[in-house]
Design an enzyme around this catalytic site. Structure first.
Site, short mmCIF file in Angstrom:
data_model
loop_
_atom_site.label_atom_id
_atom_site.label_comp_id
_atom_site.label_asym_id
_atom_site.label_seq_id
_atom_site.Cartn_x
_atom_site.Cartn_y
_atom_site.Cartn_z
N ASP A 87 0.82 -1.12 -0.07
CA ASP A 87 0.04 -0.09 0.11
C ASP A 87 0.74 1.25 0.04
O ASP A 87 2.05 1.30 -0.51
CB ASP A 87 -0.91 0.07 1.21
CG ASP A 87 -2.22 0.50 0.90
OD1 ASP A 87 -2.40 1.83 0.83
OD2 ASP A 87 -3.15 -0.12 0.78
N HIS A 140 -3.69 5.76 3.58
CA HIS A 140 -4.30 4.50 3.09
C HIS A 140 -3.79 3.41 3.82
O HIS A 140 -4.46 2.42 4.15
CB HIS A 140 -4.19 4.27 1.56
CG HIS A 140 -5.24 3.49 1.07
ND1 HIS A 140 -4.83 2.14 0.60
CD2 HIS A 140 -6.81 3.57 0.76
CE1 HIS A 140 -6.00 1.54 0.36
NE2 HIS A 140 -6.88 2.27 0.29
N SER A 188 -11.66 -1.65 -0.61
CA SER A 188 -10.31 -1.46 0.10
C SER A 188 -10.63 -2.05 1.53
O SER A 188 -9.72 -2.83 2.04
CB SER A 188 -9.62 -0.05 0.20
OG SER A 188 -8.92 0.23 -1.19
#
Length: 437
Positions: free
Chosen positions: A73, A108, A279
């Site tokens: 990520d 994220h 996600s």
């Protein structure tokens, strides 16, 4: 109730575009930063998701100790008080994209890591975010940039970053990952990514990826990668009513779903964020996979996928639905199914088995042979058209012949009836018909 400041502009998860790779799409539909909130409010905001996954029952079996989940990520903040001590920071494969001295935001990635292995903080760790596998470890490998990082454009336009995901997969496998979480998506995979995924599966590593967020207004599709590659668990997002979220992609390679709307997680700098997307759903499934690998570390990826799919709840009446796969993941039921499957072996090994590090068909332990040229069959469109025209004329003639035959049969029948009518005797004068007695 979690208090939040007035929402800022909607943020999206960041995924790279690079030449040849086509388009990498966003996977967080709307991520809003939470304002100051008491930790008990944070845990309370997680209650519905945790109840849906049935983690309390699963934690009576295992909390994920011994499992390592690689998070490919934007990077993970190892100092967040809900993750401290649980994060191993791997390489930053995006080096050079940001200007020198610009630190990565790691929003994220921190968010996803907290859903997988957040352990909370405070007395009894009863405050803050708790992940599905709170005793698991996280291996952070940075392979994407946030959309507001200064190097985002360069990262998306330079070919040198084309295979960062493939490199990240191989690094994770070689550094002890049991599960690889990929809350990322793009239109087409590269050859190196396909090879890296084969390599990971051959080493017993479970791969989990997001089905993608381009499903709004579409009956079917699109297919996203790496989720749609063989051996990867493709995860869709469910809404609060446990139906397919409107944005979640719908295709025949979706294996199962997880909550993906209004999911709370951690952000860098001890923040908390609320968002939606495949996600988040992917991270939750990776957490369940980590529980299975913690309890049954030698279980093959295929059997882990079978345990997840077979035990899912909210299953369609047809058994399978392209929007939700085999249903919504359930941690407790998955562990029960894994216990049943644990005595089985579902992996190829021994002489004659394809080396996962070589292209398909290269043979065992040999140098890859050059691929044979693809034979192209060129059809004579003129001949095809002629034969088609002849077939149409023949069909028309057959129909016409049948119609003529029907007409002749009817005419012959009518003539026979006329003759029979002429041969009947005329009634004579004086005859009377008597009523039957």
């Amino acid at each position: 109730m979690l208090t939040m400041p007035p929402p800022p502009r909607v943020r999206a998860a960041v995924l790279p575009l690079v030449p040849v790779l086509l388009v990498l799409v966003v996977l967080v539909m709307a991520v809003l930063p939470a304002g100051p909130a008491r930790a008990d409010q944070v845990r309370g905001s997680q209650r519905q998701v945790l109840r849906t996954l049935d983690v309390d029952a699963a934690w009576r079996v295992t909390r994920g100790a011994g499992a390592r989940v690689a998070v490919l990520d934007s990077g993970v903040d190892p100092r967040h008080h809900d993750l401290v001590g649980s994060v191993v920071t791997g390489p930053d494969l995006t080096v050079g994209a940001n200007p020198r001295g610009v630190a990565p935001r790691r929003l994220h990635g921190t968010y996803m890591a907290s859903l997988i292995a957040g352990h909370g903080h405070g007395p009894g760790r009863s405050d803050g975010v708790i992940g599905v596998a709170p005793a698991a470890k996280v291996l952070s490998v940075r392979v994407i940039l946030e959309d507001d990082e200064r190097g985002f454009h360069d990262f998306n336009s330079e070919a040198r970053y084309e295979n960062v995901v493939a490199r990240g997969i191989r690094y994770a496998v070689n550094h002890g990952a049991d599960v690889i979480n990929m809350s990322i998506s793009k239109d087409q995979p590269t050859t190196q990514e396909r090879a890296a995924i084969r390599y990971a599966i051959s080493k017993g590593v479970v791969l989990v990826a997001a089905a993608g967020n381009d499903g709004a207004g579409r009956k079917d599709g699109p297919y996203s990668y790496p989720a749609s590659l063989p051996g990867v668990i493709s995860v869709a997002a469910a809404d609060r009513g446990m139906h397919k979220a409107s944005f979640s992609n719908r295709n025949s390679l979706v294996l199962l779903a997880a909550p993906g709307v209004d999911v709370l997680g951690a952000g860098p700098g001890d923040q908390y964020w609320v968002g939606r997307g495949t996600s988040q759903a992917t991270a939750l499934v990776s957490g369940v996979a980590a529980l299975i690998k913690a309890k049954y570390p030698r279980m093959s990826p295929a059997l882990v996928a079978q345990a997840l799919a077979t035990s899912a709840t909210r299953r369609s009446s047809r058994g399978y639905d392209p929007g939700m796969g085999f249903g919504v993941v359930n941690a407790a039921r998955a562990l029960t199914e894994a216990a049943r499957l644990a005595r089985h072996r579902h992996i190829a090994a021994g002489p004659g088995v394809q080396d996962a590090d070589l292209p398909m068909g290269a043979g065992v332990g040999t140098t890859p042979a050059p691929l044979a040229p693809v034979q192209v069959v060129r059809r004579d469109t003129g001949t095809v058209t002629l034969y088609g025209a002849v077939a149409l004329v023949a069909t028309a003639c057959a129909v016409a012949s049948l119609a003529v035959m029907v007409l002749l049969v009817r005419r012959a029948r009518r003539r026979r009836e006329d003759r029979e009518h002429e041969e009947m005797p005329e009634p004579q004068a004086g005859w009377r018909q008597r009523a039957p007695t």
